[in-house]
Design a protein around this motif. Structure first.
Motif, short mmCIF file in Angstrom:
data_model
loop_
_atom_site.label_atom_id
_atom_site.label_comp_id
_atom_site.label_asym_id
_atom_site.label_seq_id
_atom_site.Cartn_x
_atom_site.Cartn_y
_atom_site.Cartn_z
N GLU A 65 2.52 -2.34 -6.25
CA GLU A 65 2.08 -1.32 -5.32
C GLU A 65 0.64 -0.96 -5.64
O GLU A 65 0.19 -1.12 -6.78
CB GLU A 65 2.97 -0.08 -5.42
N HIS A 78 -1.24 1.08 7.06
CA HIS A 78 -0.32 2.20 6.94
C HIS A 78 0.50 2.08 5.66
O HIS A 78 0.72 0.97 5.14
CB HIS A 78 0.60 2.27 8.16
N ALA A 79 0.94 3.21 5.15
CA ALA A 79 1.76 3.21 3.95
C ALA A 79 2.99 2.33 4.14
O ALA A 79 3.64 2.36 5.18
CB ALA A 79 2.19 4.64 3.61
N SER A 83 0.85 -1.19 0.00
CA SER A 83 0.00 0.00 0.00
C SER A 83 0.88 1.25 0.00
O SER A 83 1.80 1.38 0.81
CB SER A 83 -0.91 0.01 1.22
N LYS A 84 0.59 2.16 -0.90
CA LYS A 84 1.38 3.40 -0.99
C LYS A 84 0.81 4.50 -0.11
O LYS A 84 1.35 5.60 -0.08
CB LYS A 84 1.44 3.87 -2.45
N GLU A 85 -0.26 4.19 0.59
CA GLU A 85 -0.91 5.22 1.41
C GLU A 85 -1.62 4.57 2.59
O GLU A 85 -1.78 3.35 2.65
CB GLU A 85 -1.93 6.00 0.57
N THR A 86 -2.03 5.39 3.54
CA THR A 86 -2.83 4.91 4.66
C THR A 86 -4.25 4.64 4.19
O THR A 86 -4.84 5.44 3.46
CB THR A 86 -2.86 5.94 5.80
N ILE A 87 -4.79 3.49 4.59
CA ILE A 87 -6.17 3.14 4.25
C ILE A 87 -6.94 2.96 5.55
O ILE A 87 -6.58 2.14 6.39
CB ILE A 87 -6.24 1.84 3.43
N VAL A 108 -2.81 1.85 -4.75
CA VAL A 108 -3.46 2.99 -4.10
C VAL A 108 -4.96 2.83 -4.30
O VAL A 108 -5.41 2.18 -5.26
CB VAL A 108 -2.99 4.34 -4.69
#
Length: 433
Positions: free
Chosen positions: A387, A419-420, A360-364, A389
């Motif tokens: 990766e 988390h990223a 994951s490249k970002e917080t989800i 998003v």
């Protein structure tokens, strides 16, 4: 529809075996397992030419009638010879006594110190056991060649009869979806036609007074029916024979007539809308009056309300899935519940979507207590790693985000925020949606 096998079980038989069964709070895993146990595959088959079998499910094992390859042959262009029993031979120079081409055989005797020029796929001459690639040899003259024996092993570049497939062995197992490579394999065995499962007949319709066809005026408070088109497209991708019944109004008499009509000609019925708790959602009561139908509230987002069962009309029966009305919820429930059921009905052995890890490249954001299916865009980074998003807002009515996505991120029941840099599991659409 065909009569189901005697071992077919009712929904109550299955759910009674689940200790913590609660239809108002069913986990994704429980719903999937119930469907798997409830659905039984249809048995009718078609005998078709192999080119017409592309994308179809094999109804029986294909047994190879021959060895593949049928004879020992050369893996490349070069020279066939008998590898010396000892390497301290007087010379590595071999006399060329002939040429053998693919589709032909060499009839002479190949003695020690002799070799035969051979082409890829040609039969290994009697007395020879090794092939040296042409580019590794040194030409002496038109009738002799030097072979670097110390750089070869005995039996090099020789393909043995039956090495790929032995006569009498299973070439392709029943339940397999036939792909182009399988069609080629069948042709290589001399097989011109195969038994495949009959294409599944699936009737689909949308319910709701607010829905309009694409050729109708869009009145205030109304929307175009996208679900029916989405379902037809997904069913076509799966190789089903689609029976489009369009839009059915929120009227119990009309709904019952539509279900009976669908049941008369389909193996499976899929509806969208009418399975929640709205006052005009008559679909639930009509489904229940016609057969063995369970209504679930699944701990998932999107796609919480769903119905599953089997309805009967006269001497005909059909499996049934009642999906939510929101466009993304329809696609998610189809992908993770209906698609495996369809594959099982067609006799496929591997029915569940394939999952693969991605970073994951970002917080989800995610709360524990439900499975979430979030739309994602997966790409390869410079290290060749996947990766992903999310596509932005994950509202269940936002069909545009589904069109932008190329995968679904599956966040399990117990998962909390991602988390990223952390890994998540995704399933790629691969053309289905």
């Amino acid at each position: 529809m065909n009569q189901q096998p005697s071992h077919a079980r009712s929904l109550s038989d299955i759910t009674n075996q689940i200790a913590d069964y609660n239809p108002r709070s069913l986990s994704v895993a429980q719903a999937s397992d119930i469907i798997r146990q409830f659905v039984t595959h249809q048995h009718t088959t078609d005998l078709v030419p192999i080119l017409e079998a592309l994308g179809r499910h094999l109804a029986e094992d294909v047994i190879s009638p021959i060895n593949v390859p049928a004879y020992d042959n050369s893996a490349m262009d070069g020279f066939a010879f008998a590898y010396p029993q000892q390497l301290n031979v007087p010379t590595d120079q071999f006399q060329i006594i002939g040429t053998v081409l693919a589709g032909h055989m060499f009839s002479g005797d190949v003695k020690p110190g002799q070799c035969v020029r051979i082409m890829t796929g040609a039969m290994i001459p009697a007395g020879c056991d090794t092939v040296v690639p042409q580019e590794l040899t040194e030409k002496v003259d038109e009738h002799a060649v030097r072979i670097p024996l110390t750089t070869l092993r005995r039996g090099a570049n020789r393909r043995h009869a039956g090495e790929d497939l032995c006569a009498g062995k299973v070439a392709l197992p029943q339940g397999k979806i036939l792909r182009p490579a399988d069609i080629g394999l069948l042709a290589s065995l001399g097989i011109s036609q195969v038994q495949v499962r009959r294409r599944l007949r699936v009737a689909c319709f949308s319910t709701g007074d607010e829905l309009r066809r694409l050729d109708e005026q869009l009145d205030i408070g109304c929307i175009y029916d996208s679900n029916n088109y989405t379902l037809q497209a997904m069913l076509t991708r799966l190789g089903c024979e689609v029976i489009n019944m369009g839009i059915i109004k929120d009227d119990p008499v009309t709904l019952e007539a539509s279900f009976r009509e669908a049941c008369a000609s389909a193996d499976l019925i899929i509806t969208s809308g009418g399975v929640s708790v709205g006052v005009a959602d008559y679909t639930k009561q009509v489904m229940a009056s016609l057969g063995d139908v369970a209504f679930w509230s699944i701990d998932m987002r999107p796609g919480k309300p769903m119905a599953c069962g089997k309805i009967v009309a006269g001497d005909k029966s059909a499996f049934l899935f009642g999906l939510p009305g929101n466009p993304v919820a329809v696609m998610v429930t189809f992908y993770f519940f209906v698609q495996p059921a369809i594959r099982q009905l067609m006799g496929e052995l591997q029915t569940q979507p394939v999952m693969t890890p991605a970073i994951s490249k970002e917080t989800i954001k995610k709360r524990a207590g439900r499975t979430e299916f979030q739309r994602g865009i997966a790409t390869l980074n410079q290290n060749g790693e996947l990766e992903v998003v999310i596509t932005g807002s994950q509202g269940s009515g936002m069909l545009r985000s589904m069109a932008e996505a190329n995968c679904i991120i599956v966040l399990p029941h117990e998962q909390q925020d991602v988390h990223a840099g952390e890994k998540v599991m995704i399933t790629l659409f691969e053309g289905l949606v």
